[in-house]
Scaffold this motif. Structure first.
Motif, mmCIF file in Angstrom:
data_model
loop_
_atom_site.group_PDB
_atom_site.id
_atom_site.type_symbol
_atom_site.label_atom_id
_atom_site.label_comp_id
_atom_site.label_asym_id
_atom_site.label_seq_id
_atom_site.Cartn_x
_atom_site.Cartn_y
_atom_site.Cartn_z
ATOM 1 N N SER A 27 3.954 -0.885 -9.110
ATOM 2 C CA SER A 27 4.053 -0.667 -7.495
ATOM 3 C C SER A 27 4.334 -1.806 -6.628
ATOM 4 C CB SER A 27 2.811 -0.052 -7.178
ATOM 5 O OG SER A 27 1.664 -0.421 -7.719
ATOM 6 N N THR A 28 3.505 -2.437 -7.377
ATOM 7 C CA THR A 28 4.415 -4.417 -6.778
ATOM 8 C C THR A 28 5.088 -4.926 -6.679
ATOM 9 O OG1 THR A 28 1.621 -4.842 -6.919
ATOM 10 C CG2 THR A 28 3.364 -6.489 -5.755
ATOM 11 N N VAL A 29 6.645 -4.613 -7.804
ATOM 12 C CA VAL A 29 7.624 -5.337 -7.422
ATOM 13 C C VAL A 29 8.246 -4.142 -6.587
ATOM 14 C CG1 VAL A 29 8.720 -3.220 -8.711
ATOM 15 C CG2 VAL A 29 9.236 -6.123 -8.803
ATOM 16 N N PRO A 30 8.269 -3.104 -5.966
ATOM 17 C CA PRO A 30 9.618 -3.042 -4.611
ATOM 18 C C PRO A 30 9.194 -3.360 -3.255
ATOM 19 C CG PRO A 30 8.259 -0.824 -5.909
ATOM 20 C CD PRO A 30 7.997 -2.284 -6.549
ATOM 21 N N PHE A 47 3.369 8.673 -10.453
ATOM 22 C CA PHE A 47 3.666 8.672 -10.785
ATOM 23 C C PHE A 47 2.476 8.586 -11.704
ATOM 24 C CE2 PHE A 47 6.324 7.248 -14.317
ATOM 25 C CZ PHE A 47 7.469 8.418 -14.831
ATOM 26 N N GLY A 48 1.960 7.677 -12.058
ATOM 27 C CA GLY A 48 0.564 7.923 -13.204
ATOM 28 C C GLY A 48 0.438 8.284 -13.293
ATOM 29 N N GLY A 49 -0.289 9.179 -11.700
ATOM 30 C CA GLY A 49 -1.363 10.246 -12.240
ATOM 31 C C GLY A 49 -0.898 11.794 -11.921
ATOM 32 N N GLY A 50 0.086 12.011 -12.677
ATOM 33 C CA GLY A 50 0.983 13.179 -12.704
ATOM 34 C C GLY A 50 1.034 14.161 -14.330
ATOM 35 N N ALA A 51 0.493 12.644 -14.997
ATOM 36 C CA ALA A 51 0.370 13.572 -16.291
ATOM 37 C C ALA A 51 -0.955 14.100 -16.592
ATOM 38 C CB ALA A 51 0.126 12.692 -17.126
ATOM 39 N N PHE A 52 -2.292 13.785 -14.792
ATOM 40 C CA PHE A 52 -3.370 14.330 -15.326
ATOM 41 C C PHE A 52 -3.148 15.949 -14.938
ATOM 42 C CE2 PHE A 52 -4.640 10.067 -15.125
ATOM 43 C CZ PHE A 52 -6.327 10.019 -15.785
ATOM 44 N N ILE A 53 -2.627 15.949 -14.149
ATOM 45 C CA ILE A 53 -1.602 17.081 -14.000
ATOM 46 C C ILE A 53 -1.249 18.605 -14.627
ATOM 47 C CG2 ILE A 53 -0.829 19.246 -12.007
ATOM 48 C CD1 ILE A 53 -1.184 16.625 -10.099
ATOM 49 N N ALA A 54 -0.224 17.427 -14.980
ATOM 50 C CA ALA A 54 1.093 18.552 -16.444
ATOM 51 C C ALA A 54 0.051 18.993 -17.499
ATOM 52 C CB ALA A 54 1.849 17.239 -16.598
ATOM 53 N N LEU A 90 -4.806 3.662 -11.060
ATOM 54 C CA LEU A 90 -5.836 2.977 -9.754
ATOM 55 C C LEU A 90 -5.126 1.804 -9.631
ATOM 56 C CD1 LEU A 90 -8.960 4.346 -10.468
ATOM 57 C CD2 LEU A 90 -7.601 5.297 -9.473
ATOM 58 N N GLY A 91 -4.576 1.150 -10.841
ATOM 59 C CA GLY A 91 -4.271 0.121 -10.733
ATOM 60 C C GLY A 91 -2.845 -0.160 -9.519
ATOM 61 N N ARG A 92 -2.226 1.264 -9.717
ATOM 62 C CA ARG A 92 -0.736 0.887 -8.740
ATOM 63 C C ARG A 92 -1.116 1.417 -7.409
ATOM 64 N NH1 ARG A 92 3.779 3.870 -12.125
ATOM 65 N NH2 ARG A 92 3.127 3.409 -14.309
ATOM 66 N N PHE A 93 -1.915 1.724 -7.499
ATOM 67 C CA PHE A 93 -2.663 1.686 -5.440
ATOM 68 C C PHE A 93 -3.262 0.003 -5.616
ATOM 69 C CE2 PHE A 93 -5.639 2.446 -2.298
ATOM 70 C CZ PHE A 93 -4.830 2.750 -1.378
ATOM 71 N N PHE A 94 -4.148 0.386 -5.964
ATOM 72 C CA PHE A 94 -4.740 -1.085 -5.737
ATOM 73 C C PHE A 94 -4.130 -2.491 -5.993
ATOM 74 C CE2 PHE A 94 -8.174 -5.274 -7.439
ATOM 75 C CZ PHE A 94 -9.006 -4.844 -6.453
ATOM 76 N N TRP A 95 -3.954 -2.631 -6.565
ATOM 77 C CA TRP A 95 -3.051 -4.093 -6.978
ATOM 78 C C TRP A 95 -1.515 -4.138 -5.539
ATOM 79 C CZ3 TRP A 95 -5.502 -7.694 -8.732
ATOM 80 C CH2 TRP A 95 -5.901 -7.612 -9.779
ATOM 81 N N MET A 125 0.943 -1.205 0.417
ATOM 82 C CA MET A 125 0.012 0.006 -0.071
ATOM 83 C C MET A 125 0.658 1.132 -0.153
ATOM 84 S SD MET A 125 -2.468 1.460 2.916
ATOM 85 C CE MET A 125 -1.040 2.614 3.560
ATOM 86 N N ALA A 126 1.957 1.343 0.921
ATOM 87 C CA ALA A 126 2.548 1.842 1.320
ATOM 88 C C ALA A 126 3.751 2.609 -0.419
ATOM 89 C CB ALA A 126 3.776 2.302 2.054
ATOM 90 N N THR A 127 4.016 1.482 -1.454
ATOM 91 C CA THR A 127 4.923 2.251 -2.548
ATOM 92 C C THR A 127 4.033 2.483 -3.532
ATOM 93 O OG1 THR A 127 4.409 -0.037 -3.054
ATOM 94 C CG2 THR A 127 6.726 0.990 -1.441
ATOM 95 N N GLY A 128 2.418 1.320 -3.202
ATOM 96 C CA GLY A 128 1.072 1.890 -3.891
ATOM 97 C C GLY A 128 1.305 4.288 -4.264
#
Length: 465
Positions: A366-369, A169-176, A306-311, A160-163
């Motif tokens: 997000s899961t690999v770390p 990083f995945g959501g940065g484009a929505f701002i940028a 969202l998958g980065r946090f969920f999985w 959860m923490a790394t997610g």
């Protein structure tokens, strides 16, 4: 200056070691302050069209840069992301996250400034140097710098923490993306498309945001544990309480099995991500407008984020190895089914299947770390993670090449465009089956690779658990 004074400097680990009672939930926002900035890389394509009109303003001239020339900016940045993450990882563990995040802020923000100068002078090599090389180094160091710190603060919720951070990083484009367009519109004049000025503003904003993260980051004391939490009495064989040195980790079969597992998962996803708009339009010829295709790309980006946090959160409950089993087994099935959805004209299932695939693409990152921390311990997980990200750089080549060239080969030999992705999708399913086997072969790291207590005492100690 003496070593003792240097060790107590502003960037030292001693200076950022948290006092008793520190709220660990202050750390994810510090990580997000960095990852939401460097996630801008996913939105860089919004600059491509305006940068082909820097001289012509309203339309391209012969002296303007073309898209293939501009395409190298992003490619160079991704290459240096992988290289910097791999080579700076060991240094990161030695100096701590604050100094690493500071360097990342200087490189990423400074890269925008150098690139802005290149745009103003119309020198493409300066843009390559700025955003590509310097910015890419900032991307790589910024990507890995908060990871090991988060894992140490959340031994009970590593995934959860790394997610939370890597979701940024995945959501940065929505701002940028909208910010970039708004700034270019603001600075646009009859003699300028506003790209150089936009780069200057974004470079300054990202530097400030990343520095806030660097100032806020803290590491736990060596003996710290979450209040009320104790390590499980029954130890999971796949979660080690020992530590493996970064140089020793790459000599283990576990490292390379996970390297290939990540590479194959990313290869399958990144090729689709790069061709999503064209793919859905060709699969449903005449039924999907360019605007609808853009919406499809947005859905996939959201699923990736969202998958980065969920999985990664799911992996805290089912285990990292089992989560990767889901990625490969479910992913292979979905890739196998997708061409049929296109032939049947079922847009809803086509979109839904690809959204799930993209969620698992993000989840793999997000899961690999946490997977690495389980196997190799937390002492050098940031550096080990950095070296593993070379799998991302390799996949960034394999994925687009497989999708683009196989499609083109089929079209050149008379295969209708709507059917040109069928073999590619079956090939992706096959790659995921190979990834399933790699993950199946992962076993606990042999004790001969573990660091002894004496070895642990010889290196500067961040918290070990």
């Amino acid at each position: 200056m003496s070593t003792a004074i240097q060790d107590k400097g502003f960037f030292s680990k001693e200076r950022i070691t948290a006092p008793p009672g520190f709220n660990r939930w202050m750390i994810p926002p510090a990580a997000l302050a960095v990852h939401l900035c460097i996630g801008q890389a996913y939105a860089f394509s919004v600059f491509n069209n305006p940068m082909t009109r820097l001289l012509g303003i309203t339309e391209s001239t012969a002296a303007d840069w073309d898209l293939p020339t501009l395409g190298w900016i992003f490619s160079i940045a991704i290459v240096f992301l992988g290289l910097s993450a791999a080579f700076a990882g060991k240094w990161l563990e030695e100096v701590g996250p604050r100094k690493a995040m500071f360097v990342a802020a200087c490189c990423f923000g400074g890269g925008f400034m150098v690139a802005a100068a290149g745009i103003g002078l119309h020198q493409i090599w300066l843009v390559y140097l700025g955003y590509g090389v310097l910015g890419g180094i900032g991307l790589g160091i910024g990507y890995v710098s908060p990871v090991s710190t988060l894992i140490k603060w959340f031994p009970d919720k590593r995934g959860m923490a790394t997610g939370m951070a890597i979701m940024g990083f995945g959501g940065g484009a929505f701002i940028a993306s909208p910010m970039s367009v708004a700034l270019m519109n603001y600075f646009q004049t009859p003699t300028s498309v506003g790209v150089a000025q936009t780069f200057v503003v974004m470079g300054a904003l990202y530097f400030v945001s990343m520095m806030i993260g660097a100032f806020a980051i803290r590491i736990p004391a060596a003996d710290w544990k979450p209040h009320g939490w104790t390590p499980p009495a029954t130890q999971n064989a796949m979660i080690s309480r020992n530590h493996v040195h970064i140089d020793q980790a790459i000599k283990t079969p576990q490292f390379w099995l996970i390297w290939w597992a990540l590479c194959l998962n990313v290869t399958a996803g990144i090729g689709v991500l790069g061709q999503a708009s064209v793919m859905i339009q060709e699969s449903f010829k005449g039924a999907i407008t360019p605007a609808a295709a853009a919406g499809f790309v947005g859905v996939l980006s959201l699923a990736n984020m969202l998958g980065r946090f969920f999985w990664s959160s799911v992996s805290d409950y089912v285990g990292r190895k089992n989560t990767y089993f889901i990625f490969f087994a479910l992913g292979a099935v979905l890739y196998f089914l997708v061409p049929g959805m296109g032939s049947a004209g079922n847009v809803a299932l086509f979109v839904a299947f690809y959204a799930i695939i993209m969620s698992m693409y993000g989840g793999g990152f997000s899961t690999v770390p946490a997977y690495l921390a389980d196997l190799f311990g937390t002492r050098y997980v940031g550096g080990i993670h950095g070296r593993l990200l070379t799998a991302w750089a390799a996949a960034g080549i394999f994925g687009p090449v497989l999708v683009n060239y196989i499609r083109q080969y089929q079209v050149d030999h008379g295969v209708p465009a709507a059917q040109s992705y069928t073999i590619t999708m079956y090939l992706m399913a096959g790659l995921l089956i190979v990834g399933f086997i790699c993950n199946l072969l992962v076993r606990p790291v042999a004790s001969r690779h573990h660091m002894s207590n004496e070895q642990l005492g010889m290196v500067p100690a961040m918290a070990t658990k």
